[in-house]
Design a protein around this motif. Structure first.
Motif, mmCIF file in Angstrom:
data_model
loop_
_atom_site.group_PDB
_atom_site.id
_atom_site.type_symbol
_atom_site.label_atom_id
_atom_site.label_comp_id
_atom_site.label_asym_id
_atom_site.label_seq_id
_atom_site.Cartn_x
_atom_site.Cartn_y
_atom_site.Cartn_z
ATOM 1 N N TYR A 1 44.156 40.712 38.160
ATOM 2 C CA TYR A 1 43.529 39.433 38.484
ATOM 3 C C TYR A 1 44.366 38.714 39.527
ATOM 4 N N GLU B 1 39.227 41.893 38.446
ATOM 5 C CA GLU B 1 38.763 43.069 39.178
ATOM 6 C C GLU B 1 37.458 43.650 38.658
ATOM 7 N N TRP C 1 31.915 36.653 42.150
ATOM 8 C CA TRP C 1 32.328 35.735 43.213
ATOM 9 C C TRP C 1 31.572 36.029 44.506
ATOM 10 N N LYS C 2 31.345 37.294 44.790
ATOM 11 C CA LYS C 2 30.552 37.643 45.973
ATOM 12 C C LYS C 2 29.133 37.098 45.834
ATOM 13 N N ILE D 1 40.012 35.329 39.991
ATOM 14 C CA ILE D 1 39.189 36.501 40.311
ATOM 15 C C ILE D 1 39.755 37.665 39.520
ATOM 16 N N ILE E 1 35.215 39.963 40.760
ATOM 17 C CA ILE E 1 35.007 39.883 42.207
ATOM 18 C C ILE E 1 33.534 40.031 42.567
ATOM 19 N N LEU F 1 37.493 38.877 49.006
ATOM 20 C CA LEU F 1 36.529 37.769 49.001
ATOM 21 C C LEU F 1 36.524 37.033 50.330
ATOM 22 N N LEU G 1 42.437 41.010 45.914
ATOM 23 C CA LEU G 1 41.147 40.495 45.450
ATOM 24 C C LEU G 1 40.727 39.276 46.274
ATOM 25 N N SER G 2 41.677 38.408 46.594
ATOM 26 C CA SER G 2 41.373 37.252 47.443
ATOM 27 C C SER G 2 41.033 37.688 48.859
#
Length: 621
Positions: free
Chosen positions: A345, A371, A419-420, A369, A416, A457, A453-454
């Motif tokens: 995360y 995974e 979030w997308k 976020i 993720i 995004l 992960l960031s």
């Protein structure tokens, strides 16, 4: 009996270690002449909870771990640290042992006690309570500083004695050079290029503890590609860089070549800088209670920065780095309590913290976020973790976001993939509520965990906003709904009711408007990376989106309202009042009122220009 030939070196060293550094030179010399030198092999006790000796301990070389009677870690200390304050107060017993081979300077309680009886003005410097020691330093030294060291050039304080070592050198050859010139670090060079840096801690942790062959190349243990600073840079900027990278040595360049080195020890000679290094203390503590103690220094640091003449962006950057450190330490403590996370995360900070624009009144905004999709049990782990961090930050003086944009709300702790989906919904179908989410959550920056992960995004958001004129129109129309508080007759439009009646809200009606415009202009250039407001405007100028006159006007405007806010907050603090973002025109001079009116008019013009460029009037009602 101490070898008298060692006394000058001991005196020089302890004169740099707070709180001894605040004592007169004669007292420092007296202590140096009566110090007991102890060598403690790795793993052996320094003090025992059952048989405490009454001493103050200064770590010359090595690393020490303190353990509370219940077995919990109290702190880890390194060279230059001092401990034993609680023993001087006859309470709060603990054990301390050497994590590595350690050299200790030991000062008897009786000697310190005799000094404090003779000089009672120094008693608070030796208090058991960290907050008391830091407060007395801040009050008596930071705020009364006359050397303005933060605004001096790095060349004024950097040490010209440096050790340069060829990258082909061995570990042993490097250590020999460091010993010969009595330096704690060496800069590793490949011809005229800096390729790394190594310090005495690396020698101990990498070489001694791991048994690395001293004939191995020094490049095998160096810290590669260290950050550098130019000799004409401000000390404040250098301090910010050291805090950001959590390093203690910074090579200084002159005309592209290594000129000197700036170290934490060099900087700590100046009382006006000691509390700025609060970050070092944050990462040494082991409990929320100790963090809360340290957090009491934020106001003093903020005040000291303003009084030192620091610029608004440097003030905000330092305050952001401190907030980052509190968040990161709380995340570490949370993981220690809850165990390892069930999956990868990243913890993102949002808004002003993401943009490095925090100040004394900034609240906390965050998101997580993860995974992959979480099971109910795994989701509970992250809810417990985020609740611990957010409630801890609130106790450390960072209030919760009014809009509930914090990671302990399940809506903002998502995989993720979700979030997308969020950003696709907000950007492709930008309704009013979605625009609010976008304006808050599009400024994000990772501070802990899997940063990839960031990055994923950010790349996704860039794809969605690239050449998306429709989204820009909606963002602009929404952003210009709030106007600067100035009428067409150049009169202030004041708040009409509530506790802030007849005042101006500098944050909502000025600073936030410029922040929104900078974000819109940045997205128009396909730049979704989270930068500061000033960096966004500057990047837009570089890309030809705005001209030089507009850039100069908008930067001066932003600087003015930030400086006015900080000046106003400082005045409130000095009058023992609560600092706010609201200001009464009656508190301003005639010149300040006229300048502020001009600033509001400029902001209105910036809004109008953006509306003409990106929006359609009336698209959102």
């Amino acid at each position: 009996m101490i070898d008298t030939s060692l006394i000058p070196n001991i005196e020089l060293f302890i004169a740099q270690v707070p709180p001894l550094s605040y004592l007169p030179k004669s007292l420092i010399s007296q202590i140096a002449n009566n110090i007991n030198i102890r060598y403690i092999p790795k793993g052996e006790n320094i003090i025992d909870s059952q048989n405490n000796e009454h001493n103050l301990y200064i770590i010359r070389v090595g690393e020490v771990e303190q353990i509370n009677p219940d077995g919990r870690l109290r702190a880890k200390l390194e060279s230059g640290s001092i401990f034993g304050f609680s023993i001087l107060n006859n309470k709060d017993e603990y054990c301390a042992f050497a994590l590595e081979n350690t050299l200790i300077y030991q000062v008897s309680y009786q000697m310190i006690n005799d000094i404090l009886k003779q000089y009672p003005e120094y008693i608070d410097y030796f208090s058991k309570e960290t907050s008391t020691r830091l407060s007395i330093v801040a009050k008596n030294n930071i705020l009364a500083t006359s050397d303005n060291i933060l605004m001096k050039s790095v060349s004024d304080v950097a040490n010209p004695q440096i050790v340069l070592v060829d990258s082909k050198s061995s570990i042993q050859q490097t250590a020999q050079q460091m010993t010969k010139y009595r330096r704690s670090s060496a800069i590793i060079m490949d011809q005229d290029k800096i390729v790394g840096i190594v310090n005495d801690r690396d020698m101990t942790k990498q070489v001694v503890s791991k048994g690395i062959n001293i004939s191995a190349p020094v490049t095998s243990i160096m810290n590669p590609n260290p950050p550098t600073v130019t000799s004409n840079e401000l000390v404040l900027n250098a301090v910010s860089l050291m805090m950001q990278h959590n390093i203690r040595s910074l090579p200084v360049l002159l005309d592209g070549k290594v000129h000197s080195i700036l170290t934490a020890i060099d900087l700590l000679k100046y009382s006006s800088l000691q509390s700025i290094f609060i970050i070092n203390n944050i990462f040494q503590v082991d409990s929320l209670e100790q963090l809360i103690e340290l957090s009491q220094q934020k106001e003093l640091i903020f005040t000291a920065l303003i009084k030192s003449g620091a610029t608004h962006n440097n003030i905000m950057k330092v305050m952001t780095l401190i907030a980052d450190a509190f968040s990161q330490k709380l995340l570490q403590l949370a993981e220690e309590q809850l165990g390892s996370p069930p999956c990868s995360y990243v913890w993102n900070v949002l808004g002003s913290q993401a943009r490095y624009e925090m100040h004394l009144l900034s609240d906390q905004d965050s998101s997580i976020i993860v995974e992959r999709e979480l099971s109910p049990e795994e989701n509970m782990y992250f809810m417990k973790l985020s609740t611990f961090v957010i409630e801890g930050l609130e106790k450390c003086g960072y209030p919760k976001c009014d809009g509930n944009y914090t990671a302990n709300h399940s809506q903002w702790c998502q995989p993720i993939s979700q979030w997308k989906n969020y950003f696709e919904q907000w950007i492709i179908n930008p309704e009013k509520e979605y625009l609010l989410h976008a304006s808050v959550l599009m400024d994000f920056r990772p501070i802990h965990g899997n940063r990839e992960l960031s990055d994923i995004l950010h790349r996704h958001v860039t794809t969605l906003t690239q050449n998306n004129s429709r989204f820009l129109r909606f963002m602009t129309a929404n952003a210009v709904r709030v106007k600067p508080p100035i009428s067409i007759f150049r009169n202030f439009v004041l708040t009409k009711e509530g506790e802030n009646k007849n005042k101006l809200n500098l944050k909502k009606r000025a600073i936030s408007l410029l922040v929104d415009l900078a974000r819109i202009y940045a997205f128009s250039t396909n730049l979704s990376e989270t930068l500061s407001t000033e960096e966004r405007f500057s990047r837009c100028y570089q890309l030809g989106v705005i001209d030089k006159l507009t850039l100069d006007n908008v930067l001066e405007t932003y600087q003015f309202v930030c400086d006015m806010r900080f000046k106003h907050q400082l005045q409130k603090l000095q009058n023992n009042q609560n600092a706010t973002n609201h200001i009464s025109p009656d508190e301003l001079t005639l010149l300040e009122r006229n300048q502020l009116k001009d600033v509001f008019r400029l902001i209105a013009k910036f809004q109008e220009a953006a509306e003409i460029r990106f929006s359609q009037r009336g698209i959102i009602r």
